[in-house]
Design a protein around this motif. Structure first.
Motif, mmCIF file in Angstrom:
data_model
loop_
_atom_site.group_PDB
_atom_site.id
_atom_site.type_symbol
_atom_site.label_atom_id
_atom_site.label_comp_id
_atom_site.label_asym_id
_atom_site.label_seq_id
_atom_site.Cartn_x
_atom_site.Cartn_y
_atom_site.Cartn_z
ATOM 1 N N THR A 78 0.845 -1.210 0.000
ATOM 2 C CA THR A 78 0.000 0.000 0.000
ATOM 3 C C THR A 78 0.872 1.249 0.000
ATOM 4 O O THR A 78 0.540 2.233 -0.655
ATOM 5 C CB THR A 78 -0.974 0.044 1.203
ATOM 6 N N ASN A 79 2.010 1.170 0.672
ATOM 7 C CA ASN A 79 2.910 2.332 0.645
ATOM 8 C C ASN A 79 3.423 2.611 -0.766
ATOM 9 O O ASN A 79 3.482 3.770 -1.192
ATOM 10 C CB ASN A 79 4.094 2.121 1.591
ATOM 11 N N TYR A 82 0.690 4.230 -2.667
ATOM 12 C CA TYR A 82 0.513 5.652 -2.342
ATOM 13 C C TYR A 82 1.569 6.491 -3.067
ATOM 14 O O TYR A 82 1.272 7.567 -3.587
ATOM 15 C CB TYR A 82 0.601 5.884 -0.828
ATOM 16 N N ARG A 86 0.817 9.418 -5.728
ATOM 17 C CA ARG A 86 1.372 10.765 -5.583
ATOM 18 C C ARG A 86 2.096 11.178 -6.861
ATOM 19 O O ARG A 86 1.954 12.301 -7.335
ATOM 20 C CB ARG A 86 2.349 10.815 -4.402
ATOM 21 N N LEU A 141 -8.962 7.356 -0.300
ATOM 22 C CA LEU A 141 -7.905 6.341 -0.278
ATOM 23 C C LEU A 141 -7.906 5.483 0.989
ATOM 24 O O LEU A 141 -7.728 4.262 0.914
ATOM 25 C CB LEU A 141 -6.556 7.040 -0.453
ATOM 26 N N GLU A 142 -8.120 6.122 2.141
ATOM 27 C CA GLU A 142 -8.015 5.320 3.374
ATOM 28 C C GLU A 142 -9.177 4.332 3.500
ATOM 29 O O GLU A 142 -9.019 3.242 4.049
ATOM 30 C CB GLU A 142 -7.880 6.203 4.613
ATOM 31 N N THR A 145 -8.344 1.424 0.865
ATOM 32 C CA THR A 145 -7.330 0.484 1.341
ATOM 33 C C THR A 145 -7.940 -0.534 2.299
ATOM 34 O O THR A 145 -7.689 -1.741 2.192
ATOM 35 C CB THR A 145 -6.216 1.261 2.060
#
Lengths: 205, 240
Positions: A78-79, A82, A86, A141-142, A145
């Motif tokens: 997930t990082n 992200y 971005r 997004l949160e 996820t």
């Protein structure tokens, strides 16, 4: 993979054994790729994010100190997702148009060729998948996820909490919000939700 | 229905309510029609998400040693040949450089002090790569030596020649020039110097060619060792 095997593989990989790590990659690559695919909504970006996730997982493997390895890997992917989002935001590659053509952009998925499905069923399934992806894309997004981990990857609340590093209560509430929003969004695709799907859904529960 | 209810319904779907919370919610569901509808819709939504097919990964995401930042082990013997290539290349460059510089310097100062120069350059050059610097300095000193004694006797010239032929003793040379007594010591050193002075290129062409060939050989062996080992690693990787 049995938990004992996994623990042994992880500790070998932590000592730099790339073969051991690659056994773990094979075990988890589908899960990481699907997670990235549902968060990013784009196959190529998802593949890149998955590869990046495994690379950074190998480099940061000593940061893993027990607990659910699946959740730890999902946190890594997930990082990287992200990061990808971005980057995409800074340099948009797609024209800023209303996403009316959303449905036609995705390639035919592999299971389209599933001989068990009739052509109509395949077409329905593809459309439904597009509809779900469209609705996921429009979630914050949160929420996205959390719902991807819980409902698409079948993680339990504790695993999701450890993957997104948030308390259980937050996970519960984000999941409820995500499901509510998805329910509303999918109602816009009512014609795609045939009785067959509902029946299957209820039987699956 | 408020958000708290939605949260309860969602947790109930996942079996995350305590038995007392669950039975309370079930009681409400049997009477509250709106709540029941929302519950059914949420259940459908969750079921749809859960039956979304999992795609297979489009390719293999196994890491190669390069991706993992691991350098493959160097094949045995490779460092030796790499070092040998470097050393031979250095010698080669120095030799070629020497052959290029010395005749140039010689021709430049030739009108000023021809006899002294030829010998000076030759003497310095014969010292090999390690003395390449003195070799180029020697001709520079030669004109001064020649000018310092415009009416030089044969002995004087000789002393100048010896002086430039042995560059490391440059200070001694000056002293030798000042005191003509030094000339007496010169004759024994003269014959070899005079012989070498005839060759303008200090390093024989044969040696340079040999160095070049040796350099290419070492490089080729090193390259072969490396590419063989890379191929072995790659094929081991692909067959896994």
């Amino acid at each position: 993979m049995r938990p004992m095997d996994e623990t042994a593989l992880i500790s070998s990989a932590q000592q730099g054994d790339l073969d051991a790590f690659n056994t773990l990659v094979l075990a988890y690559q589908d899960m990481l790729f699907n997670t990235a695919l549902r968060i990013l909504g784009d196959e190529e970006l998802a593949a890149d994010a998955t590869q990046d996730a495994f690379m950074s997982a190998f480099k940061g493997l000593n940061g893993y100190r027990g607990g659910s390895f699946k959740a730890w890997l999902l946190r890594t992917v997930t990082n990287t997702c992200y990061d990808e989002l971005r980057r995409k935001k800074r340099r948009p590659t797609t024209p800023l148009e209303p996403d009316a053509s959303d449905g036609e952009e995705m390639d035919s998925p592999r299971w389209l060729a599933d001989p068990a499905l009739t052509p109509e069923q395949s077409a329905e399934a593809v459309e439904l998948e597009h509809a779900i992806q469209h609705c996921l894309d429009h979630l914050p997004l949160e929420f996205r996820t959390v719902v991807v981990m819980a409902d698409l990857q079948g993680l339990d609340y504790t695993e999701v909490a450890s993957a997104v590093r948030a308390p259980l209560g937050t996970i519960k509430s984000r999941l409820a919000r995500a499901r509510l929003r998805l329910r509303e969004c999918l109602q816009g695709f009512a014609e795609l939700l045939p009785a067959r799907m509902r029946l299957q859904g209820e039987m699956a529960d | 229905m408020n958000f708290r209810d939605a949260e309860l319904l969602s947790a109930y779907l996942d079996g995350r309510l305590s038995p007392s919370e669950a039975s309370r919610l079930e009681a409400r569901l049997s009477t509250d029609k709106n709540l029941k509808t929302t519950f059914e819709e949420l259940r459908q939504t969750r079921a749809l998400l859960r039956q979304l097919p999992q795609r297979r990964a489009p390719r293999n995401f196994r890491l190669t040693p390069k991706m993992a930042g691991i350098r493959p082990p160097e094949p045995r013997g490779y460092p030796v040949f790499r070092l040998a290539t470097a050393l031979v290349a250095l010698l080669f460059v120095v030799s070629v450089g020497l052959n290029a510089v010395v005749p140039f310097a010689a021709s430049r100062f030739a009108p000023a002090a021809q006899p002294a120069l030829g010998m000076g350059g030759g003497g310095g050059g014969s010292g090999g790569a390690a003395e390449s610097q003195p070799a180029t300095e020697a001709p520079l000193q030669a004109p001064f030596a020649a000018q310092a004694a415009p009416t030089a006797t044969p002995e004087d010239t000789l002393s100048a020649e010896v002086a430039t032929a042995a560059p490391p003793q440059a200070e001694d040379t000056m002293r030798a020039l000042a005191t003509e007594q030094a000339a007496a010591k010169a004759p024994p050193a003269q014959p070899p110097v005079a012989q070498r002075g005839a060759a303008i290129q200090p390093v024989p062409v044969v040696l340079i060619v040999a160095l070049g060939v040796l350099m290419l050989l070492c490089a080729a062996v090193a390259w072969m060792l490396r590419s063989n080992s890379d191929r072995r690693i790659r094929s081991r990787w692909n067959h896994k």
